[in-house]
Write an enzyme that holds these catalytic residues in place. Sequence first.
Site, PDB file in Angstrom:
ATOM      1  CB  THR A  40      83.814   1.842  36.362  1.00 22.24           C
ATOM      2  OG1 THR A  40      82.853   2.819  35.953  1.00 22.24           O
ATOM      3  CG2 THR A  40      85.141   2.166  35.726  1.00 22.24           C
ATOM      4  CB  ALA A  46      92.755  -5.664  34.978  1.00 26.50           C
ATOM      5  CG  HIS A  49      97.894   2.349  37.617  1.00 23.09           C
ATOM      6  ND1 HIS A  49      98.531   2.242  36.404  1.00 23.09           N
ATOM      7  CD2 HIS A  49      96.569   2.376  37.349  1.00 23.09           C
ATOM      8  CE1 HIS A  49      97.612   2.209  35.436  1.00 23.09           C
ATOM      9  NE2 HIS A  49      96.420   2.291  35.981  1.00 23.09           N
ATOM     10  CB  VAL A 172      69.736   4.605  46.105  1.00 20.56           C
ATOM     11  CG1 VAL A 172      69.352   5.829  46.935  1.00 20.56           C
ATOM     12  CG2 VAL A 172      70.299   3.501  46.994  1.00 20.56           C
ATOM     13  CB  CYS A 395      84.500 -23.627  30.523  1.00 19.67           C
ATOM     14  SG  CYS A 395      85.587 -22.458  29.686  1.00 19.67           S
ATOM     15  CB  CYS A 432      84.758 -20.863  22.216  1.00 18.71           C
ATOM     16  SG  CYS A 432      83.884 -21.389  23.695  1.00 18.71           S
TER      17      CYS A 432
HETATM   18  C1  FAD Z   1      88.783   2.533  30.685  1.00 16.63           C
HETATM   19  C2  FAD Z   1      89.163   2.467  32.138  1.00 16.63           C
HETATM   20  C3  FAD Z   1      90.394   1.925  32.526  1.00 16.63           C
HETATM   21  C4  FAD Z   1      90.760   1.892  33.864  1.00 16.63           C
HETATM   22  N1  FAD Z   1      91.904   1.253  34.230  1.00 16.63           N
HETATM   23  C5  FAD Z   1      92.263   1.211  35.528  1.00 16.63           C
HETATM   24  C6  FAD Z   1      93.425   0.515  35.924  1.00 16.63           C
HETATM   25  O1  FAD Z   1      94.079  -0.157  35.139  1.00 16.63           O
HETATM   26  N2  FAD Z   1      93.793   0.582  37.218  1.00 16.63           N
HETATM   27  C7  FAD Z   1      93.088   1.292  38.132  1.00 16.63           C
HETATM   28  O2  FAD Z   1      93.522   1.362  39.282  1.00 16.63           O
HETATM   29  N3  FAD Z   1      91.935   1.906  37.792  1.00 16.63           N
HETATM   30  C8  FAD Z   1      91.493   1.858  36.530  1.00 16.63           C
HETATM   31  N4  FAD Z   1      90.328   2.446  36.165  1.00 16.63           N
HETATM   32  C9  FAD Z   1      89.503   3.066  37.195  1.00 16.63           C
HETATM   33  C10 FAD Z   1      88.684   2.036  37.957  1.00 16.63           C
HETATM   34  O3  FAD Z   1      88.144   1.060  37.109  1.00 16.63           O
HETATM   35  C11 FAD Z   1      87.578   2.762  38.704  1.00 16.63           C
HETATM   36  O4  FAD Z   1      88.150   3.820  39.427  1.00 16.63           O
HETATM   37  C12 FAD Z   1      86.838   1.874  39.675  1.00 16.63           C
HETATM   38  O5  FAD Z   1      86.404   0.691  39.068  1.00 16.63           O
HETATM   39  C13 FAD Z   1      85.657   2.657  40.239  1.00 16.63           C
HETATM   40  O6  FAD Z   1      84.985   1.829  41.138  1.00 16.63           O
HETATM   41  P1  FAD Z   1      83.661   2.341  41.826  1.00 16.63           P
HETATM   42  O7  FAD Z   1      83.303   1.332  42.853  1.00 16.63           O
HETATM   43  O8  FAD Z   1      83.834   3.756  42.251  1.00 16.63           O
HETATM   44  O9  FAD Z   1      82.578   2.414  40.660  1.00 16.63           O
HETATM   45  P2  FAD Z   1      81.734   1.262  39.956  1.00 16.63           P
HETATM   46  O10 FAD Z   1      82.506   0.038  39.738  1.00 16.63           O
HETATM   47  O11 FAD Z   1      81.092   1.870  38.762  1.00 16.63           O
HETATM   48  O12 FAD Z   1      80.624   0.912  41.040  1.00 16.63           O
HETATM   49  C14 FAD Z   1      79.552   1.778  41.329  1.00 16.63           C
HETATM   50  C15 FAD Z   1      78.340   0.920  41.614  1.00 16.63           C
HETATM   51  O13 FAD Z   1      77.292   1.746  42.058  1.00 16.63           O
HETATM   52  C16 FAD Z   1      76.082   1.236  41.553  1.00 16.63           C
HETATM   53  N5  FAD Z   1      75.094   2.314  41.554  1.00 16.63           N
HETATM   54  C17 FAD Z   1      75.088   3.444  40.821  1.00 16.63           C
HETATM   55  N6  FAD Z   1      73.998   4.179  41.099  1.00 16.63           N
HETATM   56  C18 FAD Z   1      73.308   3.500  42.046  1.00 16.63           C
HETATM   57  C19 FAD Z   1      72.083   3.731  42.737  1.00 16.63           C
HETATM   58  N7  FAD Z   1      71.341   4.822  42.499  1.00 16.63           N
HETATM   59  N8  FAD Z   1      71.653   2.803  43.631  1.00 16.63           N
HETATM   60  C20 FAD Z   1      72.387   1.684  43.884  1.00 16.63           C
HETATM   61  N9  FAD Z   1      73.545   1.423  43.238  1.00 16.63           N
HETATM   62  C21 FAD Z   1      73.992   2.306  42.340  1.00 16.63           C
HETATM   63  C22 FAD Z   1      76.449   0.767  40.151  1.00 16.63           C
HETATM   64  O14 FAD Z   1      75.528  -0.190  39.669  1.00 16.63           O
HETATM   65  C23 FAD Z   1      77.830   0.195  40.373  1.00 16.63           C
HETATM   66  O15 FAD Z   1      77.801  -1.186  40.632  1.00 16.63           O
HETATM   67  C24 FAD Z   1      89.904   2.450  34.840  1.00 16.63           C
HETATM   68  C25 FAD Z   1      88.663   2.972  34.453  1.00 16.63           C
HETATM   69  C26 FAD Z   1      88.277   2.945  33.121  1.00 16.63           C
HETATM   70  C27 FAD Z   1      86.920   3.402  32.729  1.00 16.63           C
END
Ligand code: FAD
Length: 473
Positions: A40, A46, A49, A172, A395, A432
């Site tokens: 995600t 981006a 907030h 994992v 680029c 591009c």
């Molecule tokens: C449409 C949208 C808009 C958003 N806009 C905003 C915004 O403007 N501002 C804001 O603050 N937040 C925003 N968010 C929220 C924000 O993007 C997320 O809360 C954040 O990126 C979550 O990060 P994370 O590290 O928890 O998850 P992720 O980035 O998904 O990372 C989890 C990682 O775990 C890995 N993983 C999963 N399972 C396993 C496994 N079994 N073994 C090893 N690795 C594994 C995955 O490959 C991944 O790399 C938005 C989310 C969405 C979907």
Amino acid sequence: MFDVVIIGAGIVGCSAAYYLSQYDIRVCVLEAANDVSMGTTKANSAIVHAGYDPETGTLMAKHNVIGAALTKELCRKLDVPYKECGAMVIGFDETDLNTIQKLYDRGIRNGVEQLQILNREETLKLEPQLSRDVRGCLLIPTSAIIAPWELAMALMETAVRNGVQLKLNNRVEAISKKDGVFTVRTNADEYQAKYIINAAGVHSDKVHELIGEKEFTITTVKGEYYLLDKSESSRCQRTIFQCPSAVGKGVLVSPTVHGNLIVGPNAVDSDNVDTTYEGLQFVKKRAQRSIPFIAFGENIRNFAGLRAKNDRGDFIVEESRSVPDFFNIAGIMSPGLTSAPSLGLAAVDWLKGKQELVKKDSYCESRKKIRFNELSDEEKNELIKKDPRYGRIICRCMTVTEGEIVDAIHGVIPAVSIDGVKRRCTAGMGRCQGGFCGGKVAEILVRERGISPLEVLQDQEGTNILVKELKVK
Ligand SMILES: Cc1cc2nc3c(=O)[nH]c(=O)nc-3n(C[C@H](O)[C@H](O)[C@H](O)COP(=O)(O)OP(=O)(O)OC[C@H]3O[C@@H](n4cnc5c(N)ncnc54)[C@H](O)[C@@H]3O)c2cc1C
């Protein structure tokens, strides 16, 4: 054996790794994908907030406000693009104006500074391209925009420089515990650790259930986007939100740190990141309500990201109730990007309650990057004299040199794909979209990594851009 294994290298896992790397402990990060920030974290709005949106008293509100301040500081230290462009929540009718008042009051309660409510004339004076139907807005001057994957990369690079071991391509698959030691089995290897931090994003419930009882459920909600060319960048100076609803913060229109215009997202229950005609039509119509004359013909890319919605309605930041020494940072939906540094510090605090944590005598907390197009003419000449590869533009849309691409391929966390190069130095991020430079980046990857052209990946494993040789000499 490691003291801590972090599962997941999204912004949350990277933040935890960054802060933990300052202590005298052995930390390992296991990531299923071939690069950091492949979940995600690479596909969202981006926005940093400010913190007026989450309900007062929730973990979301707490981590949002602390995280926003930390993100600003980290972007400065780690040389990550950050722009405090401000934001507006605009209203079109009485109901919206009531919502705006509620958001203002909540923002004040949450500790957000500089909030103002503006009337129609004041709103249109600041953003003249907004719809004439606008009735007023909440102005949030401290809202900011960043490059999410660059922040994740910078955090993890710094962690790795401080001794954290990053194991990419390690999904994992099983976790067990014996005599106080976890054994974590991946598709590639086996790791032992005293503590586990689960930052597996949309898979965090499944990862927890590899050893624990069902304590929460994650469902995924897709958000689709348009990314418009720089020619559309002057549509607004600030991030323009509509009033939030039960399903999210609504469709926004915002500048990006790379000078584009981003429009989206919608909110659709889905477990894939395919973009759809219906989804994008919805986004377009909603956005036109805010800014009617956006030229969608200037679209250069569509993409989608998955929100990790959990059944508790707040961030889950706690030790597992069924597995001691296992810490969940799960169900991190928006504002998770903003909150990530604060969530990383929450992991440190949790660990401090488990074992004594001693800071290292020295560790690095900052990073400096070469961005050729931001240098003065003198600095450019100096650099080219030292290494002529900085004089070759690969680029043209983003003015990225061969030198920067080589830096990306041989960096602390080496880029292994064309998109990996893009995320590190923006090659291919322009109008591009790599149409002209993609082939050249592929050639450089072949040369620098000593691989066959058939092994060049567009992005993750299996995305080889060439499948076989046609003409044999
Ligand atoms: C449409 C949208 C808009 C958003 N806009 C905003 C915004 O403007 N501002 C804001 O603050 N937040 C925003 N968010 C929220 C924000 O993007 C997320 O809360 C954040 O990126 C979550 O990060 P994370 O590290 O928890 O998850 P992720 O980035 O998904 O990372 C989890 C990682 O775990 C890995 N993983 C999963 N399972 C396993 C496994 N079994 N073994 C090893 N690795 C594994 C995955 O490959 C991944 O790399 C938005 C989310 C969405 C979907």
